[in-house]
Design a protein around this motif. Sequence first.
Motif, PDB file in Angstrom:
ATOM      1  N   GLY A 161      54.812  70.950  53.483  1.00  0.00           N
ATOM      2  CA  GLY A 161      54.275  72.239  53.919  1.00  0.00           C
ATOM      3  C   GLY A 161      54.181  73.239  52.774  1.00  0.00           C
ATOM      4  O   GLY A 161      54.351  72.911  51.595  1.00  0.00           O
ATOM      5  N   ILE A 162      53.894  74.450  53.149  1.00  0.00           N
ATOM      6  CA  ILE A 162      53.735  75.533  52.174  1.00  0.00           C
ATOM      7  C   ILE A 162      55.058  76.254  52.043  1.00  0.00           C
ATOM      8  O   ILE A 162      55.677  76.656  53.033  1.00  0.00           O
ATOM      9  CB  ILE A 162      52.626  76.498  52.624  1.00  0.00           C
ATOM     10  CG1 ILE A 162      51.290  75.745  52.733  1.00  0.00           C
ATOM     11  CG2 ILE A 162      52.503  77.660  51.649  1.00  0.00           C
ATOM     12  CD1 ILE A 162      50.166  76.570  53.307  1.00  0.00           C
ATOM     13  N   MET A 163      55.481  76.431  50.792  1.00  0.00           N
ATOM     14  CA  MET A 163      56.767  77.094  50.536  1.00  0.00           C
ATOM     15  C   MET A 163      56.693  77.813  49.196  1.00  0.00           C
ATOM     16  O   MET A 163      55.749  77.635  48.428  1.00  0.00           O
ATOM     17  CB  MET A 163      57.893  76.052  50.518  1.00  0.00           C
ATOM     18  CG  MET A 163      57.750  75.021  49.401  1.00  0.00           C
ATOM     19  SD  MET A 163      59.047  73.772  49.425  1.00  0.00           S
ATOM     20  CE  MET A 163      58.678  72.935  50.961  1.00  0.00           C
ATOM     21  N   ARG A 164      57.702  78.625  48.951  1.00  0.00           N
ATOM     22  CA  ARG A 164      57.784  79.291  47.656  1.00  0.00           C
ATOM     23  C   ARG A 164      58.576  78.390  46.710  1.00  0.00           C
ATOM     24  O   ARG A 164      59.702  77.992  46.997  1.00  0.00           O
ATOM     25  CB  ARG A 164      58.464  80.640  47.789  1.00  0.00           C
ATOM     26  CG  ARG A 164      58.375  81.492  46.516  1.00  0.00           C
ATOM     27  CD  ARG A 164      58.999  82.864  46.747  1.00  0.00           C
ATOM     28  NE  ARG A 164      58.222  83.658  47.693  1.00  0.00           N
ATOM     29  CZ  ARG A 164      57.134  84.349  47.378  1.00  0.00           C
ATOM     30  NH1 ARG A 164      56.663  84.319  46.130  1.00  0.00           N
ATOM     31  NH2 ARG A 164      56.503  85.045  48.282  1.00  0.00           N
ATOM     32  N   SER A 165      57.985  78.070  45.567  1.00  0.00           N
ATOM     33  CA  SER A 165      58.610  77.154  44.620  1.00  0.00           C
ATOM     34  C   SER A 165      59.829  77.817  43.969  1.00  0.00           C
ATOM     35  O   SER A 165      59.702  78.933  43.441  1.00  0.00           O
ATOM     36  CB  SER A 165      57.613  76.744  43.544  1.00  0.00           C
ATOM     37  OG  SER A 165      58.252  76.036  42.508  1.00  0.00           O
ATOM     38  N   LYS A 236      53.180  79.287  59.836  1.00  0.00           N
ATOM     39  CA  LYS A 236      53.945  78.095  60.272  1.00  0.00           C
ATOM     40  C   LYS A 236      54.332  78.340  61.717  1.00  0.00           C
ATOM     41  O   LYS A 236      55.111  79.231  62.033  1.00  0.00           O
ATOM     42  CB  LYS A 236      55.187  77.916  59.403  1.00  0.00           C
ATOM     43  CG  LYS A 236      55.881  76.592  59.590  1.00  0.00           C
ATOM     44  CD  LYS A 236      55.075  75.467  58.965  1.00  0.00           C
ATOM     45  CE  LYS A 236      55.896  74.172  58.862  1.00  0.00           C
ATOM     46  NZ  LYS A 236      56.074  73.498  60.143  1.00  0.00           N
ATOM     47  N   ALA A 237      53.744  77.558  62.616  1.00  0.00           N
ATOM     48  CA  ALA A 237      53.836  77.876  64.037  1.00  0.00           C
ATOM     49  C   ALA A 237      55.257  77.811  64.572  1.00  0.00           C
ATOM     50  O   ALA A 237      55.677  78.666  65.365  1.00  0.00           O
ATOM     51  CB  ALA A 237      52.928  76.945  64.834  1.00  0.00           C
ATOM     52  N   ASP A 238      56.049  76.798  64.143  1.00  0.00           N
ATOM     53  CA  ASP A 238      57.388  76.665  64.730  1.00  0.00           C
ATOM     54  C   ASP A 238      58.325  77.783  64.313  1.00  0.00           C
ATOM     55  O   ASP A 238      59.241  78.159  65.043  1.00  0.00           O
ATOM     56  CB  ASP A 238      57.991  75.295  64.401  1.00  0.00           C
ATOM     57  CG  ASP A 238      58.129  75.055  62.899  1.00  0.00           C
ATOM     58  OD1 ASP A 238      57.678  75.930  62.113  1.00  0.00           O
ATOM     59  OD2 ASP A 238      58.657  73.992  62.512  1.00  0.00           O
ATOM     60  N   ILE A 242      54.595  83.785  57.986  1.00  0.00           N
ATOM     61  CA  ILE A 242      53.285  83.786  57.332  1.00  0.00           C
ATOM     62  C   ILE A 242      53.374  82.929  56.077  1.00  0.00           C
ATOM     63  O   ILE A 242      54.206  83.174  55.194  1.00  0.00           O
ATOM     64  CB  ILE A 242      52.856  85.214  56.962  1.00  0.00           C
ATOM     65  CG1 ILE A 242      52.742  86.081  58.221  1.00  0.00           C
ATOM     66  CG2 ILE A 242      51.526  85.201  56.228  1.00  0.00           C
ATOM     67  CD1 ILE A 242      52.455  87.538  57.931  1.00  0.00           C
ATOM     68  N   LEU A 243      52.498  81.921  55.978  1.00  0.00           N
ATOM     69  CA  LEU A 243      52.470  81.056  54.800  1.00  0.00           C
ATOM     70  C   LEU A 243      51.596  81.661  53.710  1.00  0.00           C
ATOM     71  O   LEU A 243      51.964  81.626  52.542  1.00  0.00           O
ATOM     72  CB  LEU A 243      51.960  79.667  55.191  1.00  0.00           C
ATOM     73  CG  LEU A 243      52.843  78.918  56.204  1.00  0.00           C
ATOM     74  CD1 LEU A 243      52.221  77.597  56.577  1.00  0.00           C
ATOM     75  CD2 LEU A 243      54.250  78.722  55.650  1.00  0.00           C
ATOM     76  N   ASP A 253      55.962  84.490  53.651  1.00  0.00           N
ATOM     77  CA  ASP A 253      57.315  84.045  53.994  1.00  0.00           C
ATOM     78  C   ASP A 253      58.063  85.084  54.830  1.00  0.00           C
ATOM     79  O   ASP A 253      59.278  85.215  54.741  1.00  0.00           O
ATOM     80  CB  ASP A 253      58.134  83.709  52.716  1.00  0.00           C
ATOM     81  CG  ASP A 253      57.575  82.509  51.990  1.00  0.00           C
ATOM     82  OD1 ASP A 253      56.971  81.652  52.666  1.00  0.00           O
ATOM     83  OD2 ASP A 253      57.719  82.443  50.761  1.00  0.00           O
ATOM     84  N   VAL A 254      57.289  85.854  55.613  1.00  0.00           N
ATOM     85  CA  VAL A 254      57.890  86.837  56.522  1.00  0.00           C
ATOM     86  C   VAL A 254      57.317  86.589  57.922  1.00  0.00           C
ATOM     87  O   VAL A 254      56.218  86.050  58.072  1.00  0.00           O
ATOM     88  CB  VAL A 254      57.587  88.280  56.077  1.00  0.00           C
ATOM     89  CG1 VAL A 254      58.237  88.574  54.732  1.00  0.00           C
ATOM     90  CG2 VAL A 254      56.085  88.538  56.009  1.00  0.00           C
ATOM     91  N   PRO A 255      58.069  86.948  58.956  1.00  0.00           N
ATOM     92  CA  PRO A 255      57.571  86.714  60.327  1.00  0.00           C
ATOM     93  C   PRO A 255      56.308  87.530  60.610  1.00  0.00           C
ATOM     94  O   PRO A 255      56.169  88.660  60.143  1.00  0.00           O
ATOM     95  CB  PRO A 255      58.748  87.174  61.208  1.00  0.00           C
ATOM     96  CG  PRO A 255      59.936  87.140  60.319  1.00  0.00           C
ATOM     97  CD  PRO A 255      59.446  87.483  58.943  1.00  0.00           C
ATOM     98  N   ILE A 256      55.425  86.931  61.351  1.00  0.00           N
ATOM     99  CA  ILE A 256      54.221  87.644  61.781  1.00  0.00           C
ATOM    100  C   ILE A 256      54.629  88.734  62.771  1.00  0.00           C
ATOM    101  O   ILE A 256      55.506  88.530  63.620  1.00  0.00           O
ATOM    102  CB  ILE A 256      53.192  86.663  62.422  1.00  0.00           C
ATOM    103  CG1 ILE A 256      51.876  87.385  62.666  1.00  0.00           C
ATOM    104  CG2 ILE A 256      53.728  86.031  63.695  1.00  0.00           C
ATOM    105  CD1 ILE A 256      51.106  87.717  61.438  1.00  0.00           C
TER     106      ILE A 256
END
Length: 529
Positions: A161-165, A236-238, A242-243, A253-256
């Motif tokens: 998935g998408i993440m911060r490296s 990221k739905a689960d 926010i990706l 990387d914060v909640p919508i």
Amino acid sequence: MAKAKKKEKKKGGISLNLVLIFQLIIMLGLVLTITNIISSRTRANSDAHLNMTTEERAQVILNYVEVSERQLKDFSRAAQVTELLEDPENEEKLQAAQKLARDFHLDIPYIEGLYISKWDTTVLVHSTMMGAIGKPTRSGDELILLQEAIKNSGKQVYNGGIMRSPASDKQVISMYKAVYDSLGKPIGLVGIGIETDGLITTLDRISGANKNAADKEVKAKQAQSALTNAFYYMIKADSGNILFNGQDKGKIDVPIEVDELKKLCEKYGATNTDATGKIEYTDGGKDYVASYVYIAKYDWLFTVNVAKSDIYSLTYAMRVFLGAFGAIIIVLTTVFFFINKRQERINQKLVSTIAKNAQTRQSLNTAMFKDVLTNANNRVSFSMDMEKSDVSADKPCYFMMFNILGFSEINTRYGNDAGDRLLVRTVETLNDIFPDRAVYRTGSDEFVVMIPTENGQPAPEQVLNDVNTAFRQLMVPEKIDNMGAIYPKFKIAVIKRSSAADTSVVSALKDMTNRTGEATYGMIDYREM
């Protein structure tokens, strides 16, 4: 009669007003119907365009990720990778694998790094970060979870998935692929990090999803698009995080925070079915429309968001245009209504003026050619009729005179009113006996009746018979209140003229009555001239 005409005019006016009102109602109905139809179709087209744009962008994302997965799979199949993982201490094999990683790195745009590690994630080769070599990237439970996820993917790539490296602090798509020995036992893995900037740039370059201010060609294409100011979210739905954020790239990387998008995450999170749809929401006091695609394979919710005023701008413009058109129709109808009312008043005045003129002409005609008291034709009228008469041997004409005997004495004895009544009664009697014939008052107490012939009719006997009938009725006494009754007497003469007639006929008739004196029933003086 006047009241009846007035009511008729009023009725006609009301009916015309009803026609105008009915016409206005029909026009307004048509405008509203057309407005609704065009607005709904324009809105549907806008929604369809937005949905198509979203699905296209979602496919771009899938293609981007799948290309990266294939590149990682190709890298994992290289002999240098397997040989190194089978003999990780061999320096020659280590250098060969390091060269392979660097060469692969150069062919992949927006790559953060490509590496080979042991099964415990200890890095053996890294295309860019030499400091990471010899260090594990996972440990403890994280290592176990990663190993299980990679093994569960089998021979496919595991997309983390998408993440911060943690290495570059950039947002990346992290992917892993296990490498197996001949017995099917994992001996290591390969990993790749693809910066999401590449994905965002790819989306930005597609006209209609977002605008790339640095790309003039894209900007020119978007100038006329309702999606010029559109932006997108990847969530990221689960987790509801926010990706990447096309509106605020720093806010990841914060909640919508949008409730409607939270509900979508709760609805689709961790499900196995792709889905599409559209929602409307308000954020920061502004209304938005969002079209979404849920990518179940990666548990991503991708949305294209656009201000409601932008996407439905054409709909609003059509409503304004048709509303203005309807207003113009109302104004024109109203103006026509008042013009019509004004024209009606002008027409009424014109009709009234014409009627007054007709009355004036009639009054003048009466004054010139009619006796005011008896309404019989006067001497002027007789003179003019004689000038126009067509009397000849083929068309002879009868002239008869009825002269009231001693009329001046009647006026003296019974009064002028009684005399006037006798004059009026005399004309009425002559009109009754000789209908449709010209009756003239040629003197104060004398009346002449003119009877043209047609094909020899009427015969003299018939004329004299009618004269005697008139005489008998004229002899009926005229009762006078408190004064008894008037017993009128007449002098009567009849001429059949077979040559051109003129006013001398009156003189001839007078001579005949003066010679014969008081008329006797059945013995009326008759001559042919």
